[in-house]
Design an enzyme around this catalytic site. Structure first.
Site, short mmCIF file in Angstrom:
data_model
loop_
_atom_site.label_atom_id
_atom_site.label_comp_id
_atom_site.label_asym_id
_atom_site.label_seq_id
_atom_site.Cartn_x
_atom_site.Cartn_y
_atom_site.Cartn_z
N VAL A 14 0.83 -1.20 0.00
CA VAL A 14 0.00 0.00 0.00
C VAL A 14 0.87 1.26 0.00
O VAL A 14 0.72 2.13 -0.86
CB VAL A 14 -0.96 -0.01 1.22
N ARG A 160 -5.28 -4.29 -4.74
CA ARG A 160 -4.97 -5.72 -4.68
C ARG A 160 -3.52 -5.94 -5.05
O ARG A 160 -3.01 -5.26 -5.96
CB ARG A 160 -5.81 -6.50 -5.71
N LYS A 213 -13.86 -0.70 5.32
CA LYS A 213 -12.73 -1.52 4.88
C LYS A 213 -12.94 -3.00 5.23
O LYS A 213 -12.77 -3.89 4.40
CB LYS A 213 -11.43 -1.00 5.52
N LYS A 261 -14.62 -16.71 -8.72
CA LYS A 261 -13.77 -17.77 -9.28
C LYS A 261 -13.44 -18.75 -8.17
O LYS A 261 -12.75 -18.43 -7.20
CB LYS A 261 -12.49 -17.17 -9.84
N CYS A 270 -4.43 -10.38 3.53
CA CYS A 270 -5.59 -9.54 3.90
C CYS A 270 -6.83 -10.33 4.29
O CYS A 270 -7.28 -10.23 5.43
CB CYS A 270 -5.91 -8.60 2.75
N ARG A 337 2.26 -15.35 1.56
CA ARG A 337 1.60 -15.32 2.87
C ARG A 337 0.21 -15.96 2.78
O ARG A 337 -0.57 -15.62 1.92
CB ARG A 337 1.50 -13.87 3.38
#
Ligand code: UGA
Length: 438
Positions: A14, A160, A213, A261, A270, A337
Site C-alpha cells: 500500500v 490488490r 474496509k 472464481k 488480507c 503469505r
C-alpha cells in the site's frame, strides 16, 4: 506554486504503491524502519515483485521521491502524513496494533516541538474505533490537540496485490473519514490534483471508514467461500461446471461477475487476517457472527477438497513425485503469505510425497519456509518431467498455456486443476478440475 510535501510511513504494497504514484506529482518522502528496504528503494529496486512498480519507482525517484528510515522533523514538516504500516493479527486472531502505535508515538514526539499542523491520514487497515480511541490519544500526548496541532483522517485502501499500481492509478472509490471539514478538503484536493480523471470521493466519519474496509474485504471473502461451496457441490454432479454457473449468476446485477472464481481458497495477507480480526472484534463487542465464521471455516476446509482430489487419483501417495504449479497466493505476485500451496505442500510431505515447487516469482520466498524439504524449479518442463501428479494452484498465465505434449512427459499424466485454466482432451491424460463434475 510550491509543491505539497507528503510523507508515507510504512512501505509495504500500500505505502510503496502510493509513494511511487504521488511521487511523480508531489514532494514525497517514503519512510520504513527496515534499513535494507530503504537502501534498495533508494537505488530504484523494489524488495517485492509487483507489476509496473519498478517503472513508477524510477520515475518518482527522478522527480524527487526520497526514502528514510526515521520519523524526524522533516517528516513532521509535511502537509500530509500517510500511515500505511502493517496491522497483522496476534496469536489469538485479534488485530496487533503495535506498529501503528509505535509510529503514532514517534509522530507525537516530533510533533511536540513542531510549528506546522500536519494532516495525519490512517491508511492502514484498523479495527473500528482505532483511529479515535487508540491513535488519537497517543498523538495527543505532550499536550497536543487534534484540530489545533494536527488533523486526523481515516482513508482505507482497496488495492490488490498483483495489480497494485493499476488499482492505485484508478481506484473504484476513495473513502475519507473524519470530522474536520477543512482537513477532509485538504486531502480531497491532494487526490484531485493527483488524478487526471474525476474520482469517486466519499466522505464519512472515522469509524464508518474503518468499518467499510472490513465490510468490503469480508464481503469479497464471502463471495469466494460461497462459490467454493458451489464448486464442491458441482464436483459431485456430473455435467456441471462451476464457471458456467458463476458466469450466469454473475449476469444478475444484484450479484455481479467478480470474485466468483472458485479455487483452493483465498490466501494472502488480507482476507484471512481481516475476516478473523472482524470475527474477534465483533465477539468482543457482543456479537458472534455465524456468517463470518462460516466464511472462514469454508475457506480453511477448501484445502481438504484439493487433497481429496489428489488422493482420489493417486491411490498411494507415499514416495510419489508431485509438482505444485504455483506457490504464490495469487498470480502476478511473489507473496506466499497464507498461500494454500504451502498448506498443500505440508500435507503432501506428511503423506511421504516428493514435492517439486514451480512458480515464476515466488520460489525464493517458499524456500524460506521449506528449505531443502522440497525441490524447486522455474522450468515447467522440469517440474512436470517424471512426476506422478501435477497440481495447478495459482492461475499464472504460464499454466493457461500448458499443452498436452507438455503433460505427456509426466510419469503418470494426472493433473489436478484447482483454477480450471487448462482443458486436456487426450485420453492418456487424467485431468480433474475443481468444480467440474464428471
Ligand atoms: C484484497 C482485496 O481484494 C483488496 O481490495 C484489498 O485492498 C486487499 O485485500 C487488502 O485488504 O489489502 P489481495 O488480497 O491483494 O486484495 O488480492 P485478491 O485479488 O483479493 O485475492 C485474494 C485471494 O482470493 C487470493 O488467494 C485469490 O486467489 C482469491 N480469489 C480471488 C479467489 O479464490 N477467487 C476470486 O474470484 C477472487
Amino acid at each position: 506554486m510550491i509543491k505539497k510535501k507528503i510523507a508515507i510511513i510504512g512501505l509495504g504494497y500500500v505505502g510503496l504503491s502510493l509513494a511511487v504514484f504521488l511521487g511523480s506529482k508531489f514532494k514525497v518522502i517514503g519512510v520504513d524502519s527496515n534499513k535494507n528496504r530503504i537502501t534498495a528503494l533508494g537505488k530504484g529496486i523494489s524488495y517485492f515483485y509487483e507489476p509496473k512498480i519498478k517503472f513508477y519507482l524510477k520515475r518518482a525517484i527522478k522527480n524527487g521521491l526520497t526514502f528514510t528510515d526515521k520519523i524526524d522533523r522533516e517528516i513532521i514538516s509535511c502537509d500530509i502524513i500517510f500511515v500505511t504500516v502493517g496491522t497483522p493479527i496476534d496469536k489469538f486472531g485479534s488485530i496487533d496494533l503495535s506498529n501503528i502505535k509505535a509510529v503514532s508515538s514517534d509522530i507525537a514526539k516530533n510533533l511536540a516541538n513542531a510549528k506546522n499542523k500536519p494532516t495525519i491520514v490512517i491508511k492502514s487497515t484498523v479495527i473500528p474505533g482505532t483511529t479515535l480511541q487508540v491513535i488519537k490519544p497517543i498523538l495527543e500526548k505532550y499536550d497536543l490537540k487534534e484540530s489545533e496541532d494536527f488533523d486526523l483522517l481515516t482513508n482505507p485502501e482497496f488495492l490488490r496485490e498483483g495489480s497494485a499500481m493499476q488499482d492505485t492509478i484508478a481506484p473504484h472509490v476513495i473513502v475519507i473519514g473524519g470530522s474536520n471539514q477543512k482537513a477532509i478538503q485538504k486531502l480531497t484536493d491532494i487526490y484531485k490534483s493527483a488524478y487526471k480523471k474525476k474520482q469517486n470521493i466519499v466522505e464519512t466519519n472515522n469509524i464508518t471508514a474503518e468499518v467499510i474496509k472490513y465490510a468490503n474485504n469480508a464481503f469479497l471473502a464471502t463471495k469466494i467461500s460461497f462459490i467454493n461451496s458451489i464448486a464442491n457441490i458441482c464436483q459431485k454432479l456430473p455435467d456441471t461446471n462451476v464457471d458456467k454457473i458463476a458466469e450466469i449468476i454473475g449476469m444478475d446485477p444484484r450479484i455481479g461477475r467478480q470474485f466468483l472464481k472458485a479455487g483452493p481458497g483465498y490466501g494472502g495477507s488480507c482476507f484471512p487476517k481481516d475476516v478473523q480480526a472482524l470475527i474477534n472484534f465483533a465477539h468482543n463487542i457482543g456479537y458472534d457472527s455465524v456468517l463470518l465464521n462460516a466464511v472462514k471455516n469454508t475457506n480453511s476446509s477448501q484445502v481438504n477438497a484439493v487433497m481429496s482430489l489428489i488422493k482420489q487419483n493417486i491411490k498411494n501417495l507415499n514416495g510419489k513425485k508431485v509438482a505444485i504449479l504455483g506457490l504464490a497466493f495469487k498470480e502476478n505476485t511473489d507473496d506466499i503469505r497464507e498461500s494454500v500451496s504451502t498448506k498443500i505442500i505440508s500435507l503432501l510431505l506428511k503423506n511421504g510425497c516428493k514435492v517439486c515447487g514451480h512458480d515464476p516469482k515466488a520460489i525464493d520466498n517458499t524456500r524460506i519456509i521449506f528449505g531443502n524439504k522440497i525441490t524447486y524449479t522455474k522450468s515447467l518442463k522440469d517440474a512436470l518431467t517424471d512426476s506422478d501428479c501435477a497440481v495447478i494452484m495459482t492461475p499464472w498465465q504460464e499454466y493457461r498455456n500448458i499443452k498436452e505434449k507438455d503433460v505427456l512427459v509426466m510419469k503418470s499424466p494426472i493433473i489436478i486443476d484447482t483454477r480450471r485454466v487448462i482443458s486436456m482432451k487426450n485420453k492418456d491424460i487424467t485431468q480433474v478440475s475443481l468444480g467440474i463434475g464428471k
